[in-house]
Scaffold this motif. Structure first.
Motif, mmCIF file in Angstrom:
data_model
loop_
_atom_site.group_PDB
_atom_site.id
_atom_site.type_symbol
_atom_site.label_atom_id
_atom_site.label_comp_id
_atom_site.label_asym_id
_atom_site.label_seq_id
_atom_site.Cartn_x
_atom_site.Cartn_y
_atom_site.Cartn_z
ATOM 1 N N ASP A 78 43.900 10.709 24.127
ATOM 2 C CA ASP A 78 44.400 9.344 23.973
ATOM 3 C C ASP A 78 45.919 9.319 23.886
ATOM 4 O O ASP A 78 46.581 8.481 24.520
ATOM 5 C CB ASP A 78 43.792 8.693 22.725
ATOM 6 C CG ASP A 78 42.289 8.484 22.863
ATOM 7 O OD1 ASP A 78 41.803 8.475 24.014
ATOM 8 O OD2 ASP A 78 41.609 8.341 21.830
ATOM 9 N N VAL A 79 46.477 10.246 23.127
ATOM 10 C CA VAL A 79 47.935 10.290 22.974
ATOM 11 C C VAL A 79 48.600 10.632 24.302
ATOM 12 O O VAL A 79 49.592 10.004 24.705
ATOM 13 C CB VAL A 79 48.338 11.313 21.892
ATOM 14 C CG1 VAL A 79 49.855 11.531 21.888
ATOM 15 C CG2 VAL A 79 47.874 10.855 20.522
ATOM 16 N N THR A 115 46.430 16.032 31.586
ATOM 17 C CA THR A 115 45.903 16.109 30.223
ATOM 18 C C THR A 115 44.892 17.242 30.094
ATOM 19 O O THR A 115 44.894 17.983 29.102
ATOM 20 C CB THR A 115 45.249 14.775 29.838
ATOM 21 O OG1 THR A 115 46.206 13.723 29.949
ATOM 22 C CG2 THR A 115 44.710 14.824 28.415
ATOM 23 N N LEU A 159 47.414 10.251 27.402
ATOM 24 C CA LEU A 159 47.246 9.172 28.371
ATOM 25 C C LEU A 159 48.123 7.973 28.024
ATOM 26 O O LEU A 159 48.672 7.301 28.917
ATOM 27 C CB LEU A 159 45.775 8.746 28.431
ATOM 28 C CG LEU A 159 44.809 9.799 28.989
ATOM 29 C CD1 LEU A 159 43.364 9.343 28.826
ATOM 30 C CD2 LEU A 159 45.111 10.085 30.458
ATOM 31 N N THR A 160 48.292 7.728 26.741
ATOM 32 C CA THR A 160 49.158 6.628 26.307
ATOM 33 C C THR A 160 50.601 6.884 26.697
ATOM 34 O O THR A 160 51.358 5.948 27.023
ATOM 35 C CB THR A 160 49.053 6.432 24.782
ATOM 36 O OG1 THR A 160 47.684 6.166 24.442
ATOM 37 C CG2 THR A 160 49.931 5.280 24.315
ATOM 38 N N CYS A 161 50.989 8.154 26.699
ATOM 39 C CA CYS A 161 52.372 8.518 27.056
ATOM 40 C C CYS A 161 52.577 8.575 28.568
ATOM 41 O O CYS A 161 53.659 8.955 29.030
ATOM 42 C CB CYS A 161 52.732 9.867 26.434
ATOM 43 S SG CYS A 161 52.804 9.839 24.624
ATOM 44 N N GLY A 162 51.562 8.243 29.344
ATOM 45 C CA GLY A 162 51.714 8.181 30.793
ATOM 46 C C GLY A 162 51.196 9.387 31.550
ATOM 47 O O GLY A 162 51.367 9.462 32.774
#
Length: 277
Positions: A170-171, A182, A173-176
């Motif tokens: 999640d972290v 990932t 993917l949130t950062c792009g």
């Protein structure tokens, strides 16, 4: 200034000596146990007048190993080659298969049962097929070693990836980050310790598998050496080959542990400093 430099040097040397001491203390019981076992073994054979054709004393095994080393070493090199190449293939294929089965439920449902079934087959039942396909060449033994070595690596890769907490993805993917990035840079790194567990399990029986495959059909190698020793009832030579297999397996295990430490650092680095709070 000079005094400060000396203090820093001593501070850097102390942890190293402390680590060596701790390793020595940790391994000391093992060394004592092995020495006692060898002593009891030697005494039992000598005092009990046990025939050397039944079981050889450690001193006889050592003497036989030294005397036959000019021929034992070439056989060892063949098994070492087969086991090393097969092990590297098993590591690469095991990790790739594990990633594939983790990413695709269809592939998992289709291939994992077949992979599990392949590991239940005894080596003696499929060795004749490999002799038909590859003959007595080294390539056949490499393939056998790779096939029997990849299963624990693939399983531990799947389990390691499944055990990675979701918030890591999640972290990222949130950062792009992309899902591929990932997987390669986050999930595999977190799962690496568990993957190395599978690699260690595989390494433990790689050379024994290679020697067994040679015993069932080959031109040279430790398996052929064992076969010749058995046919001539030279028990010390059987123990010599077994000792060599154990030794090269220990070397491989040490190399696996060293590579893990170089790539991932000490296991203590992965501990959560706030876990005890």
């Amino acid at each position: 200034m000079a005094q400060s430099h000396v203090q820093q040097s001593q501070a850097g040397q102390w942890p190293l000596s402390h680590k060596l001491k701790s390793v020595f203390i940790k391994r000391l019981p093992t060394v004592i146990t092995v020495v006692l076992l060898l002593f009891v073994w030697e005494a039992w054979v000598r005092l009990g007048h046990v025939p050397s054709t039944m079981i050889a004393a450690p001193s006889e095994i050592a003497q036989a190993t030294v005397e036959t080393w000019p021929t034992l070493w070439p056989a060892t090199k063949v098994t070492l080659l087969e086991g090393s190449v097969g092990f590297l293939l098993a590591v690469a294929c095991g990790i790739l298969i594990g990633i594939l089965l983790y990413c695709s439920r269809i592939a998992n449902a289709a291939l994992f049962p077949l992979l599990s079934a392949a590991q239940t087959m005894p080596l003696i039942s499929i060795a004749p097929l490999f002799l038909i396909w590859f003959g007595f060449e080294i390539s056949g033994k490499i393939v056998i070693v790779a096939v029997f070595g990849l299963f624990p690596i693939a399983v531990q890769t799947i389990r390691g990836l499944e055990a990675v907490p979701q918030f890591y993805s999640d972290v990222a993917l949130t950062c792009g980050a992309t899902r591929t990035w990932t997987l390669c840079h986050v999930k595999l790194r977190v799962a690496a310790r568990q993957i190395y567990g599978g690699i260690r399990v595989s390494a433990a029986y790689i050379f024994a598998t290679a020697a067994t495959a040679e015993y069932l059909g080959a031109r040279k190698g430790l398996g052929i050496w064992l076969q010749a020793a058995y046919n001539s009832f030279r028990t010390p030579l059987i123990f010599s080959a077994t000792l060599v297999i154990i030794a090269i397996t220990c070397v491989l295990m040490c190399l696996v542990n060293l590579s893990e430490r170089m790539l991932l650092g000490p296991a203590s680095d992965d501990e959560d400093p706030d876990a005890g709070q």
